[in-house]
Design a protein around this motif. Structure first.
Motif, PDB file in Angstrom:
ATOM      1  N   PRO A   4     -54.019  54.091  32.866  1.00 32.34           N
ATOM      2  CA  PRO A   4     -55.149  54.056  33.808  1.00 32.34           C
ATOM      3  C   PRO A   4     -55.124  52.865  34.762  1.00 32.34           C
ATOM      4  O   PRO A   4     -55.742  52.916  35.832  1.00 32.34           O
ATOM      5  N   LEU A   5     -54.420  51.797  34.395  1.00 30.97           N
ATOM      6  CA  LEU A   5     -54.367  50.618  35.253  1.00 30.97           C
ATOM      7  C   LEU A   5     -53.270  50.709  36.314  1.00 30.97           C
ATOM      8  O   LEU A   5     -53.315  49.989  37.311  1.00 30.97           O
ATOM      9  N   TRP A   6     -52.299  51.558  36.098  1.00 33.21           N
ATOM     10  CA  TRP A   6     -51.180  51.629  37.039  1.00 33.21           C
ATOM     11  C   TRP A   6     -51.594  52.058  38.445  1.00 33.21           C
ATOM     12  O   TRP A   6     -51.133  51.450  39.427  1.00 33.21           O
ATOM     13  N   PRO A   7     -52.432  53.085  38.609  1.00 34.58           N
ATOM     14  CA  PRO A   7     -52.807  53.478  39.980  1.00 34.58           C
ATOM     15  C   PRO A   7     -53.498  52.371  40.762  1.00 34.58           C
ATOM     16  O   PRO A   7     -53.363  52.295  41.976  1.00 34.58           O
ATOM     17  N   GLY A   8     -54.239  51.513  40.058  1.00 35.53           N
ATOM     18  CA  GLY A   8     -54.897  50.413  40.760  1.00 35.53           C
ATOM     19  C   GLY A   8     -53.945  49.299  41.131  1.00 35.53           C
ATOM     20  O   GLY A   8     -54.154  48.593  42.122  1.00 35.53           O
ATOM     21  N   MET A   9     -52.879  49.135  40.350  1.00 37.66           N
ATOM     22  CA  MET A   9     -51.905  48.078  40.635  1.00 37.66           C
ATOM     23  C   MET A   9     -51.015  48.434  41.823  1.00 37.66           C
ATOM     24  O   MET A   9     -50.645  47.555  42.619  1.00 37.66           O
ATOM     25  N   LEU A  10     -50.671  49.709  41.948  1.00 37.26           N
ATOM     26  CA  LEU A  10     -49.721  50.131  42.983  1.00 37.26           C
ATOM     27  C   LEU A  10     -50.149  49.719  44.398  1.00 37.26           C
ATOM     28  O   LEU A  10     -49.366  49.079  45.109  1.00 37.26           O
ATOM     29  N   PRO A  11     -51.355  50.052  44.856  1.00 39.45           N
ATOM     30  CA  PRO A  11     -51.699  49.704  46.233  1.00 39.45           C
ATOM     31  C   PRO A  11     -51.798  48.205  46.483  1.00 39.45           C
ATOM     32  O   PRO A  11     -51.523  47.744  47.594  1.00 39.45           O
ATOM     33  N   PHE A  12     -52.167  47.428  45.469  1.00 39.45           N
ATOM     34  CA  PHE A  12     -52.245  45.983  45.670  1.00 39.45           C
ATOM     35  C   PHE A  12     -50.861  45.363  45.792  1.00 39.45           C
ATOM     36  O   PHE A  12     -50.662  44.416  46.561  1.00 39.45           O
ATOM     37  N   ALA A  13     -49.908  45.883  45.031  1.00 41.43           N
ATOM     38  CA  ALA A  13     -48.533  45.410  45.161  1.00 41.43           C
ATOM     39  C   ALA A  13     -47.971  45.771  46.528  1.00 41.43           C
ATOM     40  O   ALA A  13     -47.266  44.977  47.158  1.00 41.43           O
ATOM     41  N   VAL A  14     -48.278  46.977  46.989  1.00 43.64           N
ATOM     42  CA  VAL A  14     -47.850  47.395  48.323  1.00 43.64           C
ATOM     43  C   VAL A  14     -48.470  46.495  49.388  1.00 43.64           C
ATOM     44  O   VAL A  14     -47.804  46.059  50.328  1.00 43.64           O
ATOM     45  N   ALA A  15     -49.767  46.189  49.219  1.00 42.89           N
ATOM     46  CA  ALA A  15     -50.442  45.325  50.190  1.00 42.89           C
ATOM     47  C   ALA A  15     -49.831  43.929  50.199  1.00 42.89           C
ATOM     48  O   ALA A  15     -49.681  43.311  51.262  1.00 42.89           O
ATOM     49  N   TYR A  16     -49.466  43.412  49.020  1.00 46.23           N
ATOM     50  CA  TYR A  16     -48.789  42.109  48.968  1.00 46.23           C
ATOM     51  C   TYR A  16     -47.484  42.164  49.745  1.00 46.23           C
ATOM     52  O   TYR A  16     -47.173  41.255  50.529  1.00 46.23           O
ATOM     53  N   ALA A  17     -46.698  43.230  49.517  1.00 47.97           N
ATOM     54  CA  ALA A  17     -45.410  43.345  50.180  1.00 47.97           C
ATOM     55  C   ALA A  17     -45.572  43.395  51.691  1.00 47.97           C
ATOM     56  O   ALA A  17     -44.814  42.744  52.439  1.00 47.97           O
ATOM     57  N   VAL A  18     -46.557  44.136  52.166  1.00 48.60           N
ATOM     58  CA  VAL A  18     -46.806  44.209  53.603  1.00 48.60           C
ATOM     59  C   VAL A  18     -47.191  42.840  54.143  1.00 48.60           C
ATOM     60  O   VAL A  18     -46.735  42.410  55.211  1.00 48.60           O
ATOM     61  N   THR A  19     -48.035  42.121  53.415  1.00 47.75           N
ATOM     62  CA  THR A  19     -48.451  40.780  53.830  1.00 47.75           C
ATOM     63  C   THR A  19     -47.257  39.833  53.887  1.00 47.75           C
ATOM     64  O   THR A  19     -47.103  39.049  54.840  1.00 47.75           O
ATOM     65  N   ALA A  20     -46.416  39.885  52.859  1.00 45.42           N
ATOM     66  CA  ALA A  20     -45.250  39.002  52.817  1.00 45.42           C
ATOM     67  C   ALA A  20     -44.270  39.313  53.935  1.00 45.42           C
ATOM     68  O   ALA A  20     -43.742  38.402  54.582  1.00 45.42           O
ATOM     69  N   ARG A  21     -44.031  40.602  54.175  1.00 46.27           N
ATOM     70  CA  ARG A  21     -43.100  40.981  55.230  1.00 46.27           C
ATOM     71  C   ARG A  21     -43.627  40.583  56.603  1.00 46.27           C
ATOM     72  O   ARG A  21     -42.876  40.109  57.459  1.00 46.27           O
ATOM     73  N   SER A  22     -44.931  40.745  56.821  1.00 48.09           N
ATOM     74  CA  SER A  22     -45.512  40.359  58.104  1.00 48.09           C
ATOM     75  C   SER A  22     -45.526  38.840  58.261  1.00 48.09           C
ATOM     76  O   SER A  22     -45.593  38.338  59.385  1.00 48.09           O
ATOM     77  N   GLY A  23     -45.453  38.111  57.148  1.00 45.47           N
ATOM     78  CA  GLY A  23     -45.408  36.650  57.205  1.00 45.47           C
ATOM     79  C   GLY A  23     -44.008  36.098  57.405  1.00 45.47           C
ATOM     80  O   GLY A  23     -43.833  34.882  57.453  1.00 45.47           O
ATOM     81  N   GLY A  24     -43.022  36.969  57.492  1.00 48.67           N
ATOM     82  CA  GLY A  24     -41.666  36.521  57.786  1.00 48.67           C
ATOM     83  C   GLY A  24     -40.709  36.561  56.615  1.00 48.67           C
ATOM     84  O   GLY A  24     -39.526  36.211  56.768  1.00 48.67           O
ATOM     85  N   LEU A  25     -41.162  36.977  55.430  1.00 42.20           N
ATOM     86  CA  LEU A  25     -40.258  37.057  54.287  1.00 42.20           C
ATOM     87  C   LEU A  25     -39.391  38.312  54.388  1.00 42.20           C
ATOM     88  O   LEU A  25     -39.848  39.359  54.833  1.00 42.20           O
ATOM     89  N   SER A  26     -38.165  38.190  53.945  1.00 39.64           N
ATOM     90  CA  SER A  26     -37.268  39.344  53.934  1.00 39.64           C
ATOM     91  C   SER A  26     -37.617  40.254  52.761  1.00 39.64           C
ATOM     92  O   SER A  26     -38.420  39.893  51.888  1.00 39.64           O
TER      93      SER A  26
END
Length: 224
Positions: A4-26
Motif C-alpha cells: 500500500p505504500l508503494w504507490p505513494g512513494m513512486l510519484p515523490f521519487a519521480v518528482a525528486y528526479a525531475v527536480t534534480a534534473r532541472s537543477g543540473g544533475l545528470s
C-alpha cells in the motif's frame, strides 16, 4: 504488507528526479543520490540547494536537520530488536519512516516475532521502489504529471495514521499522540520539519514516561 505504500512513494521519487534534473544533475548523478542517500526529503532539499549553488556545509546541515528523527527511530529499534554491529549499520543505511512504522506495528505479528529480517525486508522493498521510480523520473519525468496534480500528497499521512491507530491502546498513548500532534502542528510554523520531529519525538517520549510513572506509582505504593 508494504504494497500500500508503494504507490505513494513512486510519484515523490519521480518528482525528486525531475527536480534534480532541472537543477543540473545528470541522470547518473540523480540516480546515485537515490542509491546512496535514500532519503526523500533530504534529496529534494539537496537537489534544490545544488541548483542554487549552495555551499557544502549548507547541504550537510540541512540534510542533518531533516534526518534527525532517525536518531529516535534507531533508539527505539535498539530497545526492542537485538542486532549485531554490522546489522545496525545495514539497517541504519536503509531505514525510512515507513519501514520503521511498519516494523514497529506489524513486526511483532510476524510468525518469528520482531526480527532483523522483517526490518530489512521492509527497508529493501521501499529502496527498490524508490530507485526504480527515480530512474523513471529521470528518463521520462517531463512527460509525467506533477504529483500534486494527482493528489498523492494525502497517501503518506493516511498511511501513518493507519499505523498510529493500532498503537492507541490506552489513555497514556492517546494523550501522548494528541499532545505530540498539536505540538508538531504548532512548531512546524516556526521550525524546519526535521527539527520539529526530533523535538516532538523527545518531548512525546518524556511525556509518556511521566504519565506512565504517575499511573504506576499508586499501585507501587499500595503494594508496599
Amino acid at each position: 504488507m508494504m504494497f500500500p505504500l508503494w504507490p505513494g512513494m513512486l510519484p515523490f521519487a519521480v518528482a525528486y528526479a525531475v527536480t534534480a534534473r532541472s537543477g543540473g544533475l545528470s541522470v547518473w548523478e540523480t540516480q546515485l543520490m537515490s542509491l546512496t542517500v535514500f532519503a526523500g526529503a533530504s534529496q529534494f532539499a539537496a537537489a534544490g540547494l545544488i541548483a542554487q549553488g549552495a555551499a557544502g556545509w549548507g547541504l550537510i546541515f540541512t540534510t542533518f536537520l531533516l534526518n534527525a528523527r532517525h536518531l529516535l527511530y534507531g533508539l527505539s529499534l535498539a530497545r526492542s530488536l537485538p542486532m549485531t554491529a554490522p546489522q545496525r549499520v545495514l539497517a541504519a543505511q536503509f531505514l525510512t519512516d515507513e519501514a520503521y512504522g511498519m516494523t514497529i506495528v506489524n513486526g511483532p505479528k510476524d510468525p518469528g516475532g520482531l526480527s532483523f529480517a522483517f526490518l530489512l525486508g521492509a527497508e529493501l522493498s521501499l529502496y527498490a521502489v524508490w530507485n526504480a521510480s527515480t530512474l523513471l523520473g529521470s528518463l521520462a519525468g517531463a512527460a509525467l504529471p506533477r504529483p500534486e496534480e494527482l493528489g498523492v500528497g494525502v497517501i503518506f499521512p493516511l498511511a501513518f495514521l493507519g499505523l498510529l491507530v493500532p498503537l492507541l491502546v490506552d489513555r497514556v498513548a492517546v494523550w501522548v499522540a494528541l499532545v505530540s500532534g498539536l505540538s508538531a502542528w504548532g512548531l512546524s510554523r516556526m521550525l524546519p520539519g526535521g527539527l520539529v520531529i526530533l523535538l516532538v519525538g523527545v518531548g512525546g517520549a518524556l511525556l509518556g514516561a511521566w504519565l506512565e510513572t504517575r499511573r504506576t506509582a499508586p499501585h507501587q505504593e499500595a503494594g508496599a
